[in-house]
Design a protein around this motif. Structure first.
Motif, PDB file in Angstrom:
ATOM      1  N   TYR A   1       0.819  -1.208   0.000  1.00  0.00           N
ATOM      2  CA  TYR A   1       0.000   0.000   0.000  1.00  0.00           C
ATOM      3  C   TYR A   1       0.855   1.260   0.000  1.00  0.00           C
ATOM      4  O   TYR A   1       0.414   2.316  -0.440  1.00  0.00           O
ATOM      5  CB  TYR A   1      -0.925  -0.013   1.219  1.00  0.00           C
ATOM      6  N   SER A   2       2.100   1.140   0.473  1.00  0.00           N
ATOM      7  CA  SER A   2       2.964   2.322   0.496  1.00  0.00           C
ATOM      8  C   SER A   2       3.330   2.791  -0.905  1.00  0.00           C
ATOM      9  O   SER A   2       3.755   3.936  -1.092  1.00  0.00           O
ATOM     10  CB  SER A   2       4.232   2.050   1.310  1.00  0.00           C
ATOM     11  N   LEU A   3       3.155   1.913  -1.907  1.00  0.00           N
ATOM     12  CA  LEU A   3       3.371   2.326  -3.291  1.00  0.00           C
ATOM     13  C   LEU A   3       2.183   3.122  -3.818  1.00  0.00           C
ATOM     14  O   LEU A   3       2.321   3.910  -4.756  1.00  0.00           O
ATOM     15  CB  LEU A   3       3.599   1.110  -4.196  1.00  0.00           C
ATOM     16  N   GLU A   4       1.008   2.914  -3.208  1.00  0.00           N
ATOM     17  CA  GLU A   4      -0.207   3.580  -3.670  1.00  0.00           C
ATOM     18  C   GLU A   4      -0.475   4.892  -2.946  1.00  0.00           C
ATOM     19  O   GLU A   4      -0.960   5.852  -3.550  1.00  0.00           O
ATOM     20  CB  GLU A   4      -1.419   2.659  -3.468  1.00  0.00           C
ATOM     21  N   ASN A   5      -0.188   4.947  -1.652  1.00  0.00           N
ATOM     22  CA  ASN A   5      -0.544   6.115  -0.849  1.00  0.00           C
ATOM     23  C   ASN A   5       0.602   6.478   0.083  1.00  0.00           C
ATOM     24  O   ASN A   5       0.509   6.319   1.299  1.00  0.00           O
ATOM     25  CB  ASN A   5      -1.818   5.828  -0.043  1.00  0.00           C
ATOM     26  N   PRO A   6       1.707   6.971  -0.470  1.00  0.00           N
ATOM     27  CA  PRO A   6       2.862   7.262   0.380  1.00  0.00           C
ATOM     28  C   PRO A   6       2.598   8.332   1.431  1.00  0.00           C
ATOM     29  O   PRO A   6       3.191   8.310   2.506  1.00  0.00           O
ATOM     30  CB  PRO A   6       3.938   7.711  -0.621  1.00  0.00           C
ATOM     31  N   GLY A   7       1.685   9.251   1.131  1.00  0.00           N
ATOM     32  CA  GLY A   7       1.419  10.318   2.086  1.00  0.00           C
ATOM     33  C   GLY A   7       0.921   9.813   3.422  1.00  0.00           C
ATOM     34  O   GLY A   7       1.215  10.406   4.468  1.00  0.00           O
TER      35      GLY A   7
ATOM     36  N   LEU B   1       8.659   2.606   1.095  1.00  0.00           N
ATOM     37  CA  LEU B   1       8.526   3.738   2.006  1.00  0.00           C
ATOM     38  C   LEU B   1       8.076   3.269   3.382  1.00  0.00           C
ATOM     39  O   LEU B   1       8.444   3.865   4.404  1.00  0.00           O
ATOM     40  CB  LEU B   1       7.539   4.762   1.444  1.00  0.00           C
ATOM     41  N   TYR B   2       7.268   2.212   3.433  1.00  0.00           N
ATOM     42  CA  TYR B   2       6.872   1.662   4.733  1.00  0.00           C
ATOM     43  C   TYR B   2       8.111   1.297   5.545  1.00  0.00           C
ATOM     44  O   TYR B   2       8.248   1.696   6.710  1.00  0.00           O
ATOM     45  CB  TYR B   2       5.990   0.431   4.534  1.00  0.00           C
ATOM     46  N   ALA B   3       9.017   0.528   4.951  1.00  0.00           N
ATOM     47  CA  ALA B   3      10.236   0.136   5.658  1.00  0.00           C
ATOM     48  C   ALA B   3      11.068   1.358   6.030  1.00  0.00           C
ATOM     49  O   ALA B   3      11.590   1.453   7.150  1.00  0.00           O
ATOM     50  CB  ALA B   3      11.053  -0.818   4.801  1.00  0.00           C
ATOM     51  N   ALA B   4      11.180   2.313   5.108  1.00  0.00           N
ATOM     52  CA  ALA B   4      11.960   3.521   5.382  1.00  0.00           C
ATOM     53  C   ALA B   4      11.354   4.311   6.540  1.00  0.00           C
ATOM     54  O   ALA B   4      12.071   4.860   7.385  1.00  0.00           O
ATOM     55  CB  ALA B   4      12.030   4.384   4.127  1.00  0.00           C
ATOM     56  N   SER B   5      10.018   4.363   6.585  1.00  0.00           N
ATOM     57  CA  SER B   5       9.369   5.127   7.650  1.00  0.00           C
ATOM     58  C   SER B   5       9.596   4.471   9.013  1.00  0.00           C
ATOM     59  O   SER B   5       9.728   5.156  10.029  1.00  0.00           O
ATOM     60  CB  SER B   5       7.872   5.271   7.367  1.00  0.00           C
ATOM     61  N   LYS B   6       9.652   3.148   9.045  1.00  0.00           N
ATOM     62  CA  LYS B   6       9.910   2.462  10.301  1.00  0.00           C
ATOM     63  C   LYS B   6      11.366   2.621  10.743  1.00  0.00           C
ATOM     64  O   LYS B   6      11.668   2.757  11.935  1.00  0.00           O
ATOM     65  CB  LYS B   6       9.536   0.987  10.182  1.00  0.00           C
ATOM     66  N   LEU B   7      12.288   2.603   9.784  1.00  0.00           N
ATOM     67  CA  LEU B   7      13.683   2.871  10.126  1.00  0.00           C
ATOM     68  C   LEU B   7      13.836   4.294  10.670  1.00  0.00           C
ATOM     69  O   LEU B   7      14.598   4.525  11.622  1.00  0.00           O
ATOM     70  CB  LEU B   7      14.567   2.691   8.893  1.00  0.00           C
TER      71      LEU B   7
END
Length: 337
Positions: free
Chosen positions: A91-97, A151-157
């Motif tokens: 889903y992070s590819l669809e709605n990064p915001g 981006l999901y993984a990046a946001s958790k890092l």
């Protein structure tokens, strides 16, 4: 104890809150009831918790200015467990915001609230996706995590980094843990086991990525909650307190009371073997459509469990042959199928 848990309408937050309430602790649950998946399921989880007089519900979004600051200030918790997030790799590819708002802004708001109202222990849910392009198995907490694939993984890092910085600056004992493919009753509808169950019962085909050869370190929800509960009682020591590493490879920071821990069983299973178990539990066969691995997914995950075992004396052990029937029983009862 007084415990503040974010994401109590979510899968993991609900189960953790229920265990804490069963133990007699007071729990304040903070959740925004986002519509990423069925809000009715989230409401049902919270309704179950609301039957306990020691549960207090706060309905607000992580990213709303001042919401977490006010809620933590009102609750005055001894422990904060930050589980709420915008989840989902694809889903992070669809709605990064959504990931920027919940996982970056929301986590920043959380650590600011804890800075203003210090606690005995702050715990933060990260993800095995943080290991990104790492191909060395098992994933060890000391492995470099510098190649996030989504981006999901990046946001958790980024959340881990925020936690460490506040731990250093303000002396907040903090444990970050990386989850590995959690499943079980009351699970998330966007996860593979839930999706496969719904489609098989409806007579619809299922998409099986990487020909079913992808491996996941499946973690049953009760095992995960038991691990979190054990870690709650093990806040990292402050540098100079004289406490040494729990084991070789401990991730204790040299400059902060901060530690990073995997929560997984260290027993990866092929996805096609998981589907076999699901078919047995359902008494039905799946029509499998084989597809390539999607962008952002990895071929295999496997947790190194040495540190978790050293800290709490055990690791997740429930096998799929027991965990999947438990999920199926809940699914049939909840949906009446």
């Amino acid at each position: 104890m007084r415990v503040f848990v974010t994401g109590t309408a979510g899968f993991i937050g609900y189960h953790l809150a229920r265990r804490l309430l069963d133990e007699g602790h007071a729990v304040t649950g903070f959740d925004g009831f986002s519509d990423y998946y069925d809000v009715g399921l989230k409401r049902a989880r919270h309704a179950d918790l609301a039957g306990n007089p020691d549960f207090t519900s706060v309905e607000a979004r992580l990213e709303t200015p001042g919401a977490l600051l006010a809620a933590v200030g009102e609750a005055r918790p001894e422990i904060v467990v930050h589980l709420a997030a915008q989840a989902g790799v694809r889903y992070s590819l669809e709605n990064p915001g959504a990931y920027v708002e919940a996982n970056l802004v929301g986590t920043a708001n959380l650590v600011e609230a804890v800075r203003a109202h210090p606690v005995r222990h702050l715990l933060f849910a990260s993800t095995s996706s943080a290991y990104g392009g790492n191909t060395a198995l098992p994933f060890r907490e000391t492995d470099p995590a510098v190649t996030p694939l989504t981006l999901y993984a990046a946001s958790k890092l980024a959340g881990e980094a925020m936690m460490h910085s506040y731990s250093h600056l303000f002396g907040i004992p903090t444990t970050a843990f990386r989850f590995f493919t959690v499943y079980g009753p009351w699970g998330r509808p966007d996860m593979a086991l839930f999706l496969f169950t719904r489609k098989i019962l409806a007579g619809e085909p299922i998409s099986v990525f990487a020909g079913g050869a992808a491996e996941r370190d499946f973690t049953y929800i009760d095992d995960l909650v038991a691990a979190i509960r054990g870690l709650m009682d093990r806040p990292p020591p402050r540098p100079g307190d004289g406490e040494g590493p729990a084991c070789p490879g401990d991730t204790l920071s040299p400059v902060a009371p901060f530690r990073l821990v995997n929560i997984g069983g260290g027993h990866p299973v092929r996805v096609d073997a998981m589907i076999d178990e699901l078919e047995r539990a359902l008494g039905a066969r799946a029509e499998r459509i084989l597809q390539p691995l999607p962008p952002g997914d990895v071929p295999s995950t496997e947790a190194s469990t040495d540190l978790l075992r050293a800290l709490i004396g055990g690791v997740p052990e429930t096998p799929l042959r027991l965990g999947i029937p438990a999920f199926v029983a809940w699914y049939r009862g909840y949906y009446g199928v």
